[in-house]
Scaffold this active site. Structure first.
Site, short mmCIF file in Angstrom:
data_model
loop_
_atom_site.label_atom_id
_atom_site.label_comp_id
_atom_site.label_asym_id
_atom_site.label_seq_id
_atom_site.Cartn_x
_atom_site.Cartn_y
_atom_site.Cartn_z
N CYS A 1 68.94 14.07 -21.80
CA CYS A 1 68.39 13.28 -20.70
C CYS A 1 67.16 13.99 -20.13
O CYS A 1 66.88 15.15 -20.47
CB CYS A 1 69.45 13.06 -19.61
SG CYS A 1 69.79 14.53 -18.60
N CYS B 1 67.98 17.39 -18.43
CA CYS B 1 68.29 18.45 -19.40
C CYS B 1 67.03 18.87 -20.16
O CYS B 1 66.86 20.04 -20.47
CB CYS B 1 69.38 17.99 -20.36
SG CYS B 1 71.03 17.98 -19.61
N HIS C 1 76.11 18.39 -17.76
CA HIS C 1 75.88 18.09 -19.17
C HIS C 1 76.08 19.32 -20.06
O HIS C 1 75.94 20.46 -19.62
CB HIS C 1 74.47 17.54 -19.35
CG HIS C 1 74.33 16.15 -18.79
ND1 HIS C 1 73.17 15.43 -18.89
CD2 HIS C 1 75.21 15.35 -18.14
CE1 HIS C 1 73.33 14.26 -18.33
NE2 HIS C 1 74.56 14.18 -17.85
N GLU D 1 74.24 20.55 -22.49
CA GLU D 1 73.06 21.40 -22.61
C GLU D 1 72.93 22.32 -21.40
O GLU D 1 72.64 23.51 -21.53
CB GLU D 1 71.78 20.57 -22.72
CG GLU D 1 71.78 19.56 -23.84
CD GLU D 1 72.17 18.16 -23.37
OE1 GLU D 1 71.47 17.21 -23.76
OE2 GLU D 1 73.16 18.03 -22.64
#
Length: 162
Positions: free
Chosen positions: A118, A121, A80, A82
């Protein structure tokens, strides 16, 4: 009166430019970490270094399996945005920083109004020392979340402990 774009939208515009590097066929995300008006790092979603991206192989496993967005991330090839931004920064530089996150639908290019991090993260953001996250939810609209709220409103627990 100052007609300049707000600082939040300035940094979200940069995160929006970062997402153009995304290799996801479903959703493109770009993240930047800013501390004291200095960009510390950037990240976008894509396969780990050296592995083939979904754009390279021409399909998304989660799409083919009809897995809804936000579910079964373990089947996704991507890291991801992040996480990639956090990986690229030193923790000492992220303390009290802000993470800006922008997302777009990979097929239509439309802004994702439900952009958020999410659960995995969120845990990384908490541990990194980042203080707040700003998510683009419209052309110039955004949502600000204090990371401290994720600590005390622990959504990873199915029930509250006494």
């Amino acid at each position: 009166m100052d007609a300049r774009t707000s600082k939040e939208n300035y940094y979200l515009d940069i995160a929006d430019a970062v997402l153009e590097r995304s290799t996801c066929l479903r959703r493109k995300y770009g993240a930047i970490i800013v501390r004291n008006d200095e960009i510390i790092s950037t990240g976008y979603n894509g396969a780990p270094r050296g592995r083939r991206n979904c754009t390279d192989i021409g399909h998304c496993t989660r799409d083919e399996m009809k897995i809804p967005a936000g579910e079964r991330y373990e089947l996704c090839r991507s890291v991801h945005a992040e996480a990639n931004a956090i990986i690229s920064a030193a923790r000492r530089d992220m303390l009290d920083a802000t993470l800006y996150l922008a997302g777009r639908d990979a097929k239509t290019g439309e802004i994702l109004p439900d952009t958020t991090s999410c659960a995995m993260c969120r845990r990384m953001i908490i541990n990194s020392g980042i203080q707040k996250i700003v998510c683009r939810i419209g052309e110039s609209e955004f949502k600000v979340t204090n990371v401290r709220d994720w600590i005390f409103d622990d959504d990873s627990m199915p029930f509250k402990l006494l």
